[in-house]
Write a protein that holds these residues in place. Structure first.
Motif, PDB file in Angstrom:
ATOM      1  N   ASP A 129      40.113  40.812  28.029  1.00 10.44           N
ATOM      2  CA  ASP A 129      39.817  39.386  27.857  1.00 10.44           C
ATOM      3  C   ASP A 129      38.666  39.192  26.868  1.00 10.44           C
ATOM      4  OD1 ASP A 129      41.787  38.658  29.593  1.00 10.44           O
ATOM      5  OD2 ASP A 129      40.473  38.495  31.336  1.00 10.44           O
ATOM      6  N   LEU A 161      53.191  36.433  37.864  1.00 10.55           N
ATOM      7  CA  LEU A 161      52.670  37.114  36.686  1.00 10.55           C
ATOM      8  C   LEU A 161      53.502  36.785  35.456  1.00 10.55           C
ATOM      9  CD1 LEU A 161      51.740  40.647  38.097  1.00 10.55           C
ATOM     10  CD2 LEU A 161      50.169  38.916  37.238  1.00 10.55           C
ATOM     11  N   ALA A 199      52.893  33.102  34.383  1.00  7.19           N
ATOM     12  CA  ALA A 199      51.604  32.909  33.722  1.00  7.19           C
ATOM     13  C   ALA A 199      51.616  33.498  32.318  1.00  7.19           C
ATOM     14  CB  ALA A 199      50.487  33.547  34.559  1.00  7.19           C
ATOM     15  N   GLU A 200      52.247  34.654  32.168  1.00 11.37           N
ATOM     16  CA  GLU A 200      52.325  35.273  30.844  1.00 11.37           C
ATOM     17  C   GLU A 200      53.196  34.448  29.909  1.00 11.37           C
ATOM     18  OE1 GLU A 200      53.265  39.676  28.901  1.00 11.37           O
ATOM     19  OE2 GLU A 200      53.748  39.254  31.000  1.00 11.37           O
ATOM     20  N   LEU A 253      51.254  31.461  28.751  1.00  6.53           N
ATOM     21  CA  LEU A 253      50.259  31.873  27.759  1.00  6.53           C
ATOM     22  C   LEU A 253      50.902  32.079  26.388  1.00  6.53           C
ATOM     23  CD1 LEU A 253      47.412  32.774  26.986  1.00  6.53           C
ATOM     24  CD2 LEU A 253      48.007  35.070  27.796  1.00  6.53           C
ATOM     25  N   GLN A 255      44.944  30.726  28.679  1.00  6.51           N
ATOM     26  CA  GLN A 255      44.356  32.063  28.749  1.00  6.51           C
ATOM     27  C   GLN A 255      43.549  32.238  30.030  1.00  6.51           C
ATOM     28  OE1 GLN A 255      44.730  34.649  26.650  1.00  6.51           O
ATOM     29  NE2 GLN A 255      43.443  35.899  27.978  1.00  6.51           N
ATOM     30  N   THR A 272      43.978  30.593  32.850  1.00 13.23           N
ATOM     31  CA  THR A 272      44.909  30.633  33.981  1.00 13.23           C
ATOM     32  C   THR A 272      45.541  32.011  34.133  1.00 13.23           C
ATOM     33  OG1 THR A 272      45.411  28.276  33.718  1.00 13.23           O
ATOM     34  CG2 THR A 272      46.986  29.615  34.951  1.00 13.23           C
ATOM     35  N   TYR A 273      45.936  32.606  33.017  1.00 13.75           N
ATOM     36  CA  TYR A 273      46.530  33.937  33.060  1.00 13.75           C
ATOM     37  C   TYR A 273      45.517  34.964  33.577  1.00 13.75           C
ATOM     38  CZ  TYR A 273      48.708  38.276  31.494  1.00 13.75           C
ATOM     39  OH  TYR A 273      49.241  39.538  31.436  1.00 13.75           O
ATOM     40  N   ARG A 274      44.272  34.834  33.162  1.00 11.81           N
ATOM     41  CA  ARG A 274      43.232  35.750  33.613  1.00 11.81           C
ATOM     42  C   ARG A 274      42.992  35.615  35.120  1.00 11.81           C
ATOM     43  NH1 ARG A 274      39.802  34.462  30.083  1.00 11.81           N
ATOM     44  NH2 ARG A 274      38.391  33.121  31.270  1.00 11.81           N
ATOM     45  N   LYS A 304      45.816  37.302  37.007  1.00  8.87           N
ATOM     46  CA  LYS A 304      45.677  38.755  37.006  1.00  8.87           C
ATOM     47  C   LYS A 304      44.582  39.193  37.984  1.00  8.87           C
ATOM     48  CE  LYS A 304      47.181  41.614  34.847  1.00  8.87           C
ATOM     49  NZ  LYS A 304      47.024  42.076  33.480  1.00  8.87           N
TER      50      LYS A 304
END
Length: 383
Positions: free
Chosen positions: A119, A317, A320-321, A324, A345, A347-349, A352
């Motif tokens: 990140d 997952l 979210a990807e 992104l 970004q 939200t994806y983090r 994860k």
């Protein structure tokens, strides 16, 4: 785990206690020592020449315990050996669980560190691209401010992740022992492919938990203690033999001494031992209830973590990807601003991070069930 079993101070303390308990069995089997009494002094006749001559005496006494007293004392010592050996087993169960959890915590935090590093690098790249677009006038300046803020936050999270990894490794080092090097690497993976058997099967194993077996051993010790106190009302007898030599007379004596429980019949000691039995039985019931309660609670946490893992791996997952990637493409082609892209970004983090947390919770729940049952359910092959 092998290093911890060999070097951790608590293991050495438990083994020393076990050796002391075994020594107490030898003490309980020992016979009472005899007593010898020797005396001498002057003898003066009250009539005659009033001469003074010496006399002497020799006496020997051998206390003998009744067989039921010796048996009860030996049973106390032997049941205490069983209790202490189970304490050693519990110590190893606890230590093994802590080492496993510490090991997996290092792996989990290392995964979190890699995520924070990715990140940080990505947000640095985004920040450079935004700065270039601001410099050429394609984007407003507030986008650079937003990108700088996100990049600083990513750097902060990365530094915090570094500290958490160091903390987890220090904790694991303290569990293993002094031979663990100050700088070491942990490689492996979480046992996510393993699972627990049905709860009905686990309930059947509760009776063999070392925590319950230890309380049962304490109950046996309490029973033997009550029998000993009852038998000590008349513990045995003493054989006596002696010889006395006066100037003109030699006397031989053979006797038997038997204690008479007239004034003290050990009512207090017997009542105390009986109360101790009731206390241990209540502790056994309480420990059994607590184990079943904790097993149910841990198994429910296991099911929750398992469902969360399935949700992440079967949809969250990927979604979210996908969001992104769409936001990134839209930003590249100017269809969306930097705020939408950074939100995607972020939200994806977060997804994860939550996924890594769910993985660790899944393993911790299995380790807790393993600890409660005193078994080795997770056969780990990591280094």
């Amino acid at each position: 785990i092998d290093l911890a079993f060999n070097e951790h101070p608590s293991v050495r303390v438990a083994k020393a206690q076990e050796a002391a308990a075994i020594a107490n069995v030898t003490t309980a089997k020992s016979f009472l020592n005899p007593e010898i009494e020797v005396g001498t002094g002057p003898s003066r006749y009250r009539s005659g020449s009033n001469d003074t001559r010496n006399n002497w005496g020799l006496a020997l006494a051998q206390p003998l315990e009744f067989s039921d007293v010796r048996k009860a004392r030996r049973e106390i010592a032997e049941s205490n050996v069983n209790y202490v050996s189970l304490n050693t087993e519990i110590n190893q169960v606890e230590l093994r669980s802590k080492v496993k959890q510490g090991f997996y915590q290092v792996l989990q935090r290392q995964d979190g560190l890699r995520l924070m590093e990715e990140d940080r690098n990505l947000l640095q790249q985004i920040r450079e691209r935004v700065k270039l677009r601001v410099d050429v006038g394609e984007s407003p300046k507030y986008e650079l401010i937003k990108a700088d803020t996100e990049a600083l936050a990513a750097e902060r999270d990365y530094q915090a992740a570094l500290v958490r990894v160091a903390e987890a490794k220090a904790f694991l080092q303290g569990l293993v022992g002094p031979s663990m090097p100050a700088s070491y690497q942990v490689t492996g993976e979480l046992p996510l492919k393993q699972s627990l058997p049905p709860i009905e099967s686990l309930r059947e194993q509760v009776a063999q938990s070392p925590y319950l077996r230890q309380v049962r051993a304490a109950s046996q010790t309490a029973d033997a203690k009550l029998r000993l106190e009852q038998n000590l009302r008349n513990p045995g007898l003493t054989l006596k033999a002696g010889v006395e030599q006066d100037p003109d007379l030699t006397s031989f004596r053979l006797g038997l001494a038997v204690p008479l429980p007239l004034w003290n019949q050990r009512q207090g000691q017997i009542a105390e031992a009986a109360a101790n039995i009731n206390q241990v039985q209540a502790q056994l019931s309480d420990r059994e209830l607590a184990l079943n309660r904790d097993l149910e609670s841990s198994y429910q946490r296991y099911l929750i973590a398992k469902n969360q893992l399935n949700s992440f791996e079967n949809g969250l997952l990927a979604q979210a990807e996908s969001v992104l990637k769409v936001a990134e493409s839209a930003y590249k082609y100017g269809e969306r601003g930097i705020l939408e892209y950074l939100d995607a970004q972020r939200t994806y983090r977060l997804v994860k991070k939550d996924y890594l947390t769910a993985r660790f919770d899944y393993v911790v729940a299995m380790l807790e069930v393993e600890r409660l049952l005193g078994t080795n359910l997770l056969q780990d092959k990591n280094n």
